[in-house]
Design a protein around this motif. Structure first.
Motif, PDB file in Angstrom:
ATOM      1  N   ALA A   1       1.330  -1.320  -0.372  1.00 26.07           N
ATOM      2  CA  ALA A   1      -0.023  -0.318  -0.025  1.00 26.07           C
ATOM      3  C   ALA A   1       0.860   1.218  -0.497  1.00 26.07           C
ATOM      4  O   ALA A   1       0.569   2.158  -0.513  1.00 26.07           O
ATOM      5  CB  ALA A   1      -1.043   0.301   1.162  1.00 26.07           C
ATOM      6  N   CYS A   2       1.915   1.230   0.534  1.00 24.53           N
ATOM      7  CA  CYS A   2       3.259   2.044   0.432  1.00 24.53           C
ATOM      8  C   CYS A   2       3.544   2.135  -0.250  1.00 24.53           C
ATOM      9  O   CYS A   2       4.814   3.599  -0.780  1.00 24.53           O
ATOM     10  CB  CYS A   2       3.947   2.077   1.831  1.00 24.53           C
ATOM     11  N   GLY A   3       3.778   1.165  -1.827  1.00 24.07           N
ATOM     12  CA  GLY A   3       4.300   1.868  -2.923  1.00 24.07           C
ATOM     13  C   GLY A   3       5.343   0.594  -3.181  1.00 24.07           C
ATOM     14  O   GLY A   3       6.315   1.044  -4.657  1.00 24.07           O
ATOM     15  N   ALA A   4       5.441  -0.446  -2.501  1.00 24.90           N
ATOM     16  CA  ALA A   4       6.848  -1.650  -2.356  1.00 24.90           C
ATOM     17  C   ALA A   4       6.096  -2.106  -3.700  1.00 24.90           C
ATOM     18  O   ALA A   4       4.323  -2.610  -3.128  1.00 24.90           O
ATOM     19  CB  ALA A   4       7.314  -1.278  -1.448  1.00 24.90           C
ATOM     20  N   ALA A   5       6.855  -3.958  -4.350  1.00 23.32           N
ATOM     21  CA  ALA A   5       6.068  -4.485  -4.185  1.00 23.32           C
ATOM     22  C   ALA A   5       6.339  -6.165  -2.748  1.00 23.32           C
ATOM     23  O   ALA A   5       7.756  -5.529  -3.393  1.00 23.32           O
ATOM     24  CB  ALA A   5       6.155  -5.175  -5.990  1.00 23.32           C
ATOM     25  N   VAL A   6       6.017  -7.084  -2.669  1.00 23.51           N
ATOM     26  CA  VAL A   6       6.140  -7.736  -1.587  1.00 23.51           C
ATOM     27  C   VAL A   6       6.138  -9.175  -1.763  1.00 23.51           C
ATOM     28  O   VAL A   6       4.814 -10.245  -2.637  1.00 23.51           O
ATOM     29  CB  VAL A   6       5.537  -7.659  -0.214  1.00 23.51           C
TER      30      VAL A   6
ATOM     31  N   ASP B   1       4.471   6.437   5.001  1.00 18.09           N
ATOM     32  CA  ASP B   1       4.537   6.091   5.919  1.00 18.09           C
ATOM     33  C   ASP B   1       3.022   5.074   6.537  1.00 18.09           C
ATOM     34  O   ASP B   1       1.977   5.167   6.169  1.00 18.09           O
ATOM     35  CB  ASP B   1       3.117   7.890   6.367  1.00 18.09           C
ATOM     36  N   PRO B   2       4.205   3.948   6.791  1.00 18.38           N
ATOM     37  CA  PRO B   2       2.652   3.423   6.782  1.00 18.38           C
ATOM     38  C   PRO B   2       2.098   2.773   7.798  1.00 18.38           C
ATOM     39  O   PRO B   2       0.827   2.443   8.037  1.00 18.38           O
ATOM     40  CB  PRO B   2       3.873   1.815   7.367  1.00 18.38           C
TER      41      PRO B   2
ATOM     42  N   ALA C   1      -4.096  -0.203   3.503  1.00 18.18           N
ATOM     43  CA  ALA C   1      -3.731  -1.704   3.640  1.00 18.18           C
ATOM     44  C   ALA C   1      -4.267  -2.467   3.460  1.00 18.18           C
ATOM     45  O   ALA C   1      -4.478  -3.772   3.033  1.00 18.18           O
ATOM     46  CB  ALA C   1      -2.702  -1.377   5.017  1.00 18.18           C
ATOM     47  N   MET C   2      -5.859  -2.416   3.820  1.00 19.52           N
ATOM     48  CA  MET C   2      -6.583  -3.227   4.454  1.00 19.52           C
ATOM     49  C   MET C   2      -7.332  -3.345   3.049  1.00 19.52           C
ATOM     50  O   MET C   2      -7.513  -5.263   2.681  1.00 19.52           O
ATOM     51  CB  MET C   2      -8.295  -3.000   5.019  1.00 19.52           C
TER      52      MET C   2
END
Length: 428
Positions: free
Chosen positions: A104-109, A292-293, A302-303
């Motif tokens: 949700a903050c812009g990275a890929a996991v 800002d997580p 995030a949800m």
């Protein structure tokens, strides 16, 4: 005809020698192909456990395990990639809220996870409590979901570091799990093969962790950070406290419910703290330090990613989680303040109730587990509920009851342990 033999390699390490690169390459490859027998590799693993490995040997061993299979290509994705690995603990559901939060903050996991064994839970077992959710994804599905959703939590395919898969099964039954070089190379070979740009390691320390002391955890963390850095993966490790369970829920379905509470902006303070701390480390590692997580948890972003991630893997994020057929309360026998909730004992109780397994092929219960009602620092009076045992099999209750009751200590002053103990990077 090979220039090497398993016996000569075993003898070299048995006698405290340093294995040459070519010897390591050969023995790992030959073991993967079945040319080196299980009993020979077991003898070598024991020699490594007793004699250790140099930094250079460990790096080469890791590279050999990576080279035994394929390496995922994550280039061309619209986001930077960052992974996280925990060495395992009790109530450690952090991956569940963390992966969608970082996305949700812009990275890929690209999170390849495992199953639980013994007193520690497995991420895949937890997620399989969600109706319809599936752990296995094809390579194209994996990459598509990573690009579209930003987060994937799934089982590693057999093509990634197959030498490690085969060696781990052998170490598990030959008393050689505890070797730091073998632990570090096992973890890092799979993580490096995933192709991620950065990696954050959560190395647990304490009664419920594999590493019981800070020096041992620091040694493992440094070995893994060195391996990641040597292979071009930006790697940082946090040593975190595992003397007491994380959060209130220990089990499979109960940990999913607690993770969803965190994603909804609530949840236990320690779970939120560690999730946000690891998220900040991951985002900083891929050049997103201003994200800002905490805000992404509070505002629902995030949800939203969580729900998309679960649906993408066949799960229903709105479906009720399995409920246990039997419950029992463990109650306080004295007035005072909870001074200890032993993580290992609570993990063992959950395992005895059916939430864990003794061997990898054993099934687990999605509904079984322990729900804490009191944690360290909470006041209690005689008769107050300390925790609730949940199971589908009432025959498991007596053994779990004894273990869970012994996990709690009631005194007058609780300790004030720090959640994050230490940070380990490539330069220190």
């Amino acid at each position: 005809m090979s220039d090497f033999s398993a016996v000569s390699v075993i003898r070299t390490k048995r006698d405290g020698g340093v294995l040459r690169d070519a010897e390591i390459d050969w023995v790992v490859d030959a073991f993967t192909r079945g040319e080196v027998a299980d009993e020979q590799m077991a003898a070598l693993a024991m020699a490594i456990l007793l004699r250790g490995m140099t930094t250079a040997e460990t790096a080469r061993w890791t590279q050999a395990m990576i080279s035994s299979g394929e390496r995922l290509d994550l280039t061309g994705l619209p986001r930077p990639t960052v992974d996280k690995h925990s060495t395992g603990g009790v109530g450690d559901k952090i991956t569940l809220p963390l992966a969608p939060l970082v996305a949700a903050c812009g990275a890929a996991v690209p999170q390849l996870s495992g199953r639980g064994l013994g007193h520690t839970g497995g991420t895949l077992d937890k997620l399989e409590a969600i109706p319809g959710w599936r752990a296995s994804l094809g390579r194209d599905e994996f990459r598509t979901q990573l690009a579209d959703v930003g987060a994937v939590i799934c089982a590693p395919g057999g093509s990634l570091a197959p030498a490690d898969h085969k060696l781990y099964a052998l170490r598990d039954v030959t008393g050689t799990v505890e070797s730091v070089p073998l632990i570090a190379s096992s973890i890092m070979s799979k993580k490096i093969a995933t192709g991620t740009q950065a990696l954050v390691l959560d190395v647990k320390v304490g009664s419920g962790a594999f590493m019981k002391s800070v020096p041992a955890a620091r040694e493992l963390a440094r070995a893994m950070v060195e391996l990641g850095t040597a292979h071009g993966v930006r790697t940082v490790a946090l040593l975190t406290n595992m003397d007491t369970p994380l959060g209130y829920a220990v089990g499979n379905g109960v940990e999913v419910a607690e993770s969803v509470a965190v994603l909804a902006g609530g949840g236990p303070a320690d779970v939120v703290e560690l999730t946000v701390t690891l998220a900040r480390e991951m985002l900083t590692a891929v050049g997103l330090p201003d994200a800002d997580p905490a805000a992404a948890l509070a505002d629902g972003r995030a949800m939203d990613v969580w729900r998309r991630m679960i649906r993408a893997q066949g799960g229903d994020p709105d479906a009720p989680l399995p409920a246990a057929a039997e419950t029992e309360q463990i109650r306080a026998a004295a007035d005072g303040v909870v001074s200890q909730v032993d993580a290992f004992a609570i993990g063992e109780a959950a395992w005895r109730l059916g939430a864990g397994r003794a061997r990898k092929e054993h099934p687990v219960s999605a509904a079984a587990g322990v729900l804490l009602h009191r944690r360290v620092g909470d006041p209690v009076r005689v008769g107050d509920a300390l925790c609730e045992l949940r199971t589908d099999d009432p025959a498991t209750l007596p053994a779990a009851r004894a273990v869970a009751a012994a996990a709690f200590q009631v005194g007058s002053e609780p300790p004030a342990p720090s959640l994050v103990i230490e940070r380990v990077t490539a330069d220190r």
